[in-house]
Design an enzyme around this catalytic site. Structure first.
Site, short mmCIF file in Angstrom:
data_model
loop_
_atom_site.label_atom_id
_atom_site.label_comp_id
_atom_site.label_asym_id
_atom_site.label_seq_id
_atom_site.Cartn_x
_atom_site.Cartn_y
_atom_site.Cartn_z
N CYS A 18 0.81 -1.23 0.00
CA CYS A 18 0.00 0.00 0.00
C CYS A 18 0.84 1.27 0.00
O CYS A 18 0.33 2.35 -0.30
CB CYS A 18 -0.93 0.01 1.20
SG CYS A 18 -2.02 -1.41 1.20
N ASN B 121 -10.01 -0.75 -0.17
CA ASN B 121 -8.55 -0.59 -0.14
C ASN B 121 -7.98 -1.11 -1.47
O ASN B 121 -7.99 -2.32 -1.70
CB ASN B 121 -8.00 -1.37 1.05
CG ASN B 121 -6.48 -1.32 1.15
OD1 ASN B 121 -5.80 -0.87 0.23
ND2 ASN B 121 -5.95 -1.80 2.26
N HIS C 195 -3.54 6.90 2.33
CA HIS C 195 -3.92 5.60 1.78
C HIS C 195 -5.27 5.21 2.38
O HIS C 195 -5.51 5.42 3.57
CB HIS C 195 -2.84 4.56 2.13
CG HIS C 195 -3.29 3.17 1.86
ND1 HIS C 195 -3.80 2.80 0.65
CD2 HIS C 195 -3.34 2.06 2.65
CE1 HIS C 195 -4.14 1.52 0.69
NE2 HIS C 195 -3.87 1.05 1.90
N1 ACO Z 1 -18.11 -9.41 9.05
C1 ACO Z 1 -18.57 -9.64 10.30
N2 ACO Z 1 -17.74 -9.90 11.33
C2 ACO Z 1 -16.41 -9.91 11.09
C3 ACO Z 1 -15.88 -9.69 9.81
C4 ACO Z 1 -16.78 -9.42 8.76
N3 ACO Z 1 -16.38 -9.16 7.51
N4 ACO Z 1 -14.53 -9.76 9.89
C5 ACO Z 1 -14.22 -10.03 11.16
N5 ACO Z 1 -15.36 -10.13 11.89
C6 ACO Z 1 -15.49 -10.39 13.32
C7 ACO Z 1 -14.29 -11.07 13.92
O1 ACO Z 1 -14.37 -12.47 13.74
C8 ACO Z 1 -14.39 -10.67 15.38
O2 ACO Z 1 -15.33 -11.51 16.00
P1 ACO Z 1 -15.08 -12.00 17.53
O3 ACO Z 1 -15.02 -10.76 18.34
O4 ACO Z 1 -16.26 -12.85 17.77
O5 ACO Z 1 -13.77 -12.73 17.47
C9 ACO Z 1 -14.97 -9.26 15.33
O6 ACO Z 1 -15.57 -9.15 14.02
C10 ACO Z 1 -13.96 -8.17 15.53
O7 ACO Z 1 -12.81 -8.43 14.69
P2 ACO Z 1 -11.54 -7.49 14.67
O8 ACO Z 1 -10.53 -8.05 13.73
O9 ACO Z 1 -11.12 -7.19 16.07
O10 ACO Z 1 -12.20 -6.16 14.06
P3 ACO Z 1 -11.55 -4.74 13.91
O11 ACO Z 1 -12.43 -3.75 14.54
O12 ACO Z 1 -10.09 -4.72 14.27
O13 ACO Z 1 -11.66 -4.49 12.32
C11 ACO Z 1 -10.22 -4.54 10.38
C12 ACO Z 1 -10.97 -5.36 11.44
C13 ACO Z 1 -11.26 -3.79 9.60
C14 ACO Z 1 -9.46 -5.49 9.48
C15 ACO Z 1 -9.25 -3.55 11.07
O14 ACO Z 1 -8.51 -4.21 12.05
C16 ACO Z 1 -8.29 -2.88 10.10
O15 ACO Z 1 -8.67 -2.08 9.27
N6 ACO Z 1 -6.96 -3.15 10.22
C17 ACO Z 1 -5.93 -2.50 9.45
C18 ACO Z 1 -5.91 -2.89 8.01
C19 ACO Z 1 -4.74 -2.20 7.34
O16 ACO Z 1 -4.38 -1.08 7.67
N7 ACO Z 1 -4.06 -2.83 6.43
C20 ACO Z 1 -2.83 -2.23 5.94
C21 ACO Z 1 -2.90 -1.75 4.62
S1 ACO Z 1 -3.40 -2.99 3.49
C22 ACO Z 1 -2.06 -3.41 2.43
O17 ACO Z 1 -0.92 -3.12 2.65
C23 ACO Z 1 -2.40 -4.29 1.23
#
Ligand code: ACO
Length: 309
Positions: free
Chosen positions: A111, A266, A236
């Site tokens: 990214c 993304n 980004h």
């Molecule tokens: N739908 C419903 N529930 C979901 C989904 C979904 N699509 N995905 C995960 N969940 C659930 C999980 O299983 C978890 O359930 P649990 O509490 O029963 O275990 C709950 O939702 C919370 O999951 P988290 O992973 O803690 O959710 P979070 O609030 O952290 O959001 C996310 C996840 C959106 C991925 C976030 O962490 C994020 O944006 N991270 C950074 C991503 C990023 O910056 N990437 C870098 C750039 S990308 C690149 O370089 C290609």
């Protein structure tokens, strides 16, 4: 001599995949995706190849700049989904658009790819190794997304953005930039050869906010610019909550952040050049404005660039 953006272009794939479509594919909901990420829909390149998207975005950038393709002496493509294993997508693009005698290569910085490309292009322009540089961020992430994994498949999209840069004695310039990587953290976000994207989202979230804040402060300080003087931040587009946290930490109001993640998700290296193109078209970025770009991605890689547009 400064470095000036003289043209931009995009290619947005035709197929729209909404959160409601994803509800039928995995155990998720529109509400979860919107509130956790800010994404409503993303584009999927069903018919378009990586090279075709790069060519279309580049042609628009070249046309809008008034440059002739033969004058381009450097092509840099930022992508983690190249057209072929080799040659580089940069070389294929150089040939497809009819760029002149010069050189072309790809940058793999996930990214942060576009930030890396901008910084490298500026350096090569400033030492006189190139005079007109085409940089492209292009991704077909739909090919490396596991469509059965709800924790990643809702996040990503496809697309391309292109920018034409040249040396200029106008006020426009790249004022400060920094690129960083920390290979010790590679396993927070990666795909094995022929494998799908694997991500430790929660951990990445925290590192992303911290690293982008630090690197933004660093480039602002180097340029002697206060955060409040920045006219537009183009981050980004990984998660609107990451963008909001960054805005809070930098004490720059959200209205100064360009956000289009709701429409594209993304798109990795393509996200910043697509946002830049749209910001210019919508009149959000004008000549003379101070624009701050920042990104963080797999590698880990991160960086920031401050430009006088
Ligand atoms: N739908 C419903 N529930 C979901 C989904 C979904 N699509 N995905 C995960 N969940 C659930 C999980 O299983 C978890 O359930 P649990 O509490 O029963 O275990 C709950 O939702 C919370 O999951 P988290 O992973 O803690 O959710 P979070 O609030 O952290 O959001 C996310 C996840 C959106 C991925 C976030 O962490 C994020 O944006 N991270 C950074 C991503 C990023 O910056 N990437 C870098 C750039 S990308 C690149 O370089 C290609």
């Amino acid at each position: 001599m400064g470095t000036r953006i003289v043209g931009t272009g995009v290619y947005i794939p035709k197929t729209v995949l909404t959160n409601h479509d994803l509800e039928k594919m995995v155990d998720t909901s529109d509400e979860w995706i919107r509130t956790r990420t800010g994404i409503k829909e993303r584009r999927i390149a069903k018919e378009e190849s990586v090279l075709e998207m790069a060519v279309k975005a580049s042609e628009e950038a070249i046309r809008s700049s008034g440059t002739r393709a033969e004058e381009i002496d450097l092509v840099i493509v930022a992508t983690l989904t190249p057209e072929k294993r080799f040659p580089s997508t940069g070389c294929l693009l150089q040939s497809s658009i009819g760029a002149g005698r010069g050189f072309a290569f790809d940058i793999t910085a996930a990214c942060s790819g576009f930030i890396y490309a901008l910084d490298v292009a500026d350096s090569l322009l400033k030492v006189g190794r190139a005079s007109k540089v085409l940089i492209v961020g292009v991704e077909k992430l739909s090919e490396i997304v596991d469509w059965e994994d709800r924790s990643t498949c809702v996040l990503f999209g496809d697309g391309a953005g292109a920018v034409l840069l040249e040396s200029s004695d106008s006020e426009s310039d790249l004022l400060a930039s920094r690129m960083y990587s920390d290979g010790n953290l590679w396993d927070l976000l990666y795909a094995e050869r022929d494998g799908f994207i694997k991500m430790r989202g929660r951990e990445l979230f925290k590192v992303a906010v911290r690293n982008m804040e630090e690197v933004c402060r660093e480039v602002l300080e180097e340029a002697g610019v206060e955060p409040k003087e920045v006219d537009l931040v183009i981050p980004h587009q990984a998660n609107v909550r990451i963008i909001r946290s960054l805005a809070e930490r930098l004490e720059i109001p959200m209205e100064k952040f360009y956000v289009n993640i709701d429409r594209y998700g993304n798109t990795s290296a393509a996200s910043i050049p697509i946002a830049l193109h749209e910001a210019i078209k919508e009149g959000r970025l004008k000549r003379g404005d101070l624009v701050l770009f920042t990104a963080m991605g797999g590698g880990l890689t991160w960086g920031a660039v401050l430009m006088r547009f």
